[in-house]
Design an enzyme around this catalytic site. Structure first.
Site, PDB file in Angstrom:
ATOM      1  N   ASN A 208     -62.741  68.371  75.358  1.00 46.83           N
ATOM      2  CA  ASN A 208     -63.432  67.224  75.962  1.00 46.83           C
ATOM      3  C   ASN A 208     -62.573  65.983  75.782  1.00 46.83           C
ATOM      4  O   ASN A 208     -61.505  66.044  75.185  1.00 46.83           O
ATOM      5  CB  ASN A 208     -64.831  67.057  75.362  1.00 46.83           C
ATOM      6  N   PHE A 323     -74.031  61.342  65.760  1.00 47.49           N
ATOM      7  CA  PHE A 323     -73.764  60.540  66.947  1.00 47.49           C
ATOM      8  C   PHE A 323     -74.483  61.195  68.122  1.00 47.49           C
ATOM      9  O   PHE A 323     -74.722  62.407  68.101  1.00 47.49           O
ATOM     10  CB  PHE A 323     -72.252  60.469  67.229  1.00 47.49           C
TER      11      PHE A 323
END
Ligand code: CTP
Length: 397
Positions: A208, A323
């Site tokens: 990613n 997160f």
């Protein structure tokens, strides 16, 4: 927090010298006394009057200033402070320090002092990356000089990269850490960071866009507050910070294993962008175009590292921070994610492409805890990290 501390602040000549004025103000707010030294080139960027007015102290500029010498000699000046801070530290000043030159007041003070020195470098990205500057930096670090920054971002010269002076509050944090044991002294904090790479075959992988910048900044900010940091990182674009224990991994499975192998932590921050899936049928040899049609990849779900640690019944860190990278309904999704995973805090951010956050230098976050959602203004990733580290220190320090 710095009450009764004396800082000798050397202001080098760079466009970031204007930030030294804010630094003086911030330092005085903490109760510190700031004795300013303005180099000849520093005086091209900020005026002696503004420096001495903000510091409320005599300004020193010249090595051969007879009045100053009569009041306080340069040797005494170099030793009267608790810490010497060089901000901005130009490439030239760093080179002088690394080479032991003493041909003006600033370099003479730096050579004559018996106190610790903290430098906040600031320069053009090419100058920062130049092997000569990196050599000088390595020399300074091995001489025991402390370093804060530089940060990544847009530069006054129009270029982009590492070279921006650390923000004044970040420098204050580093000064505080240098002069005290730091509020996180004795605390072990685990930080995950970067992307993971999930192999398809030995030469290809799924990944990613995470650069690792936010996780790296957090590890750095926690270490600056005195924490003992274990930094488990996937293949990131940015180098790991100094002063932390680095464990490099590639895949989510390796990241989980590294997290489980780390010593028990007082807090853990999961900033890594872990791949949710791995290729279940990844093979040991390269997939070939063998004329039998397109390959089919089968996926398996990766372990959720944050959820695994949050739900540990033994040895769970007392504060677990996750997160949430979202593209829509950020706060609603992140609030649900916090409850689903069982972590204490979630730092939610909007990673839609138009925000430029993933891979960028800035972040806009909302901190979600039991107490509700607290939205922070858009700020540099290092500043987000500094704020988060302070909050963690307040919670567990
Ligand atoms: N995380 C993790 N292990 C995983 C996936 C995510 O530890 N296998 C952690 C991340 O480090 C982050 C948090 O979980 O702290 C949330 O990550 P995010 O990608 O936003 O959420 P996902 O769990 O992937 O959920 P979704 O894809 O549904 O948004």
């Amino acid at each position: 927090m710095l009450a009764d501390k004396r800082i000798l602040l050397i202001i080098g000549g760079g466009i970031a010298a204007f930030k030294a004025l804010d630094l003086i103000r911030r330092l005085r707010e903490t109760g510190a006394t700031v004795t300013p030294v303005l180099t000849r080139s520093g005086a091209q960027f900020v005026t002696p009057l503004s420096v001495s007015a903000l510091a409320g102290e005599k300004l020193y500029q010249d090595l051969f200033d007879l009045t100053a010498e009569a009041e306080m000699g340069h040797i005494e000046l170099s030793r009267s402070a608790d810490l010497i801070v060089v901000a901005p530290a130009t490439a030239d000043l760093m080179a002088k320090m690394a080479g032991g030159l003493a041909n003006d007041l600033a370099s003479t003070l730096l050579l004559a002092t018996d106190k610790r020195v903290l430098v906040a470098p600031s320069m053009n990205v090419r100058m920062w990356e130049h092997p000569a500057t990196q050599r000088n930096l390595a020399q300074l670090i091995s001489d025991g000089v402390l370093v804060v920054g530089p940060n990544e971002g847009d530069m006054a010269c129009g270029e982009y990269g590492y070279g921006r002076l650390a923000e004044p509050l970040e420098i204050v944090g580093a000064i505080d850490a240098a002069l005290s044991d730091g509020p996180l002294k004795g605390k072990h904090i685990l930080v995950t960071s970067g992307p993971t790479h999930e192999p398809i075959d030995p030469v290809r992988y799924i990944a990613n866009r995470s650069s690792g910048a936010q996780g790296t900044a957090i590890a750095k900010a926690l270490a600056a507050l005195g924490a003992d940091v274990t930094f488990v990182t996937g293949p990131a674009d940015v180098p790991p910070p100094s002063g932390v224990r680095v464990v490099s991994v590639q895949t989510a499975a390796q990241m989980l294993a590294a997290v489980q192998a780390a010593p028990v932590a007082d807090a853990a921050v999961f900033a890594a962008a872990v791949a949710d899936w791995r290729v279940a049928n990844a093979g040991p040899s390269k997939i070939k175009k063998d004329g039998n049609g397109l390959p089919t990849l089968e996926f398996a779900e990766n372990p959720d590292i944050l959820a695994t640690v949050s739900q540990m019944t033994q040895g769970r860190p007392s504060l677990v921070v996750g997160f949430a990278a979202e593209t829509d309904d950020v706060i609603a999704h992140a609030t649900a994610k916090r409850l689903r995973k069982g972590c204490d805090w979630i730092v939610a951010n909007d990673v839609s492409p138009e925000t430029g956050i993933m891979g960028g230098a800035e972040n806009v976050v909302t901190l979600i805890s039991d107490a509700g959602a607290e939205s922070w203004p858009r700020m540099g990733k290092q500043e987000v990290a500094t704020r988060l580290a302070r909050k963690i220190a307040d919670a567990i320090g």
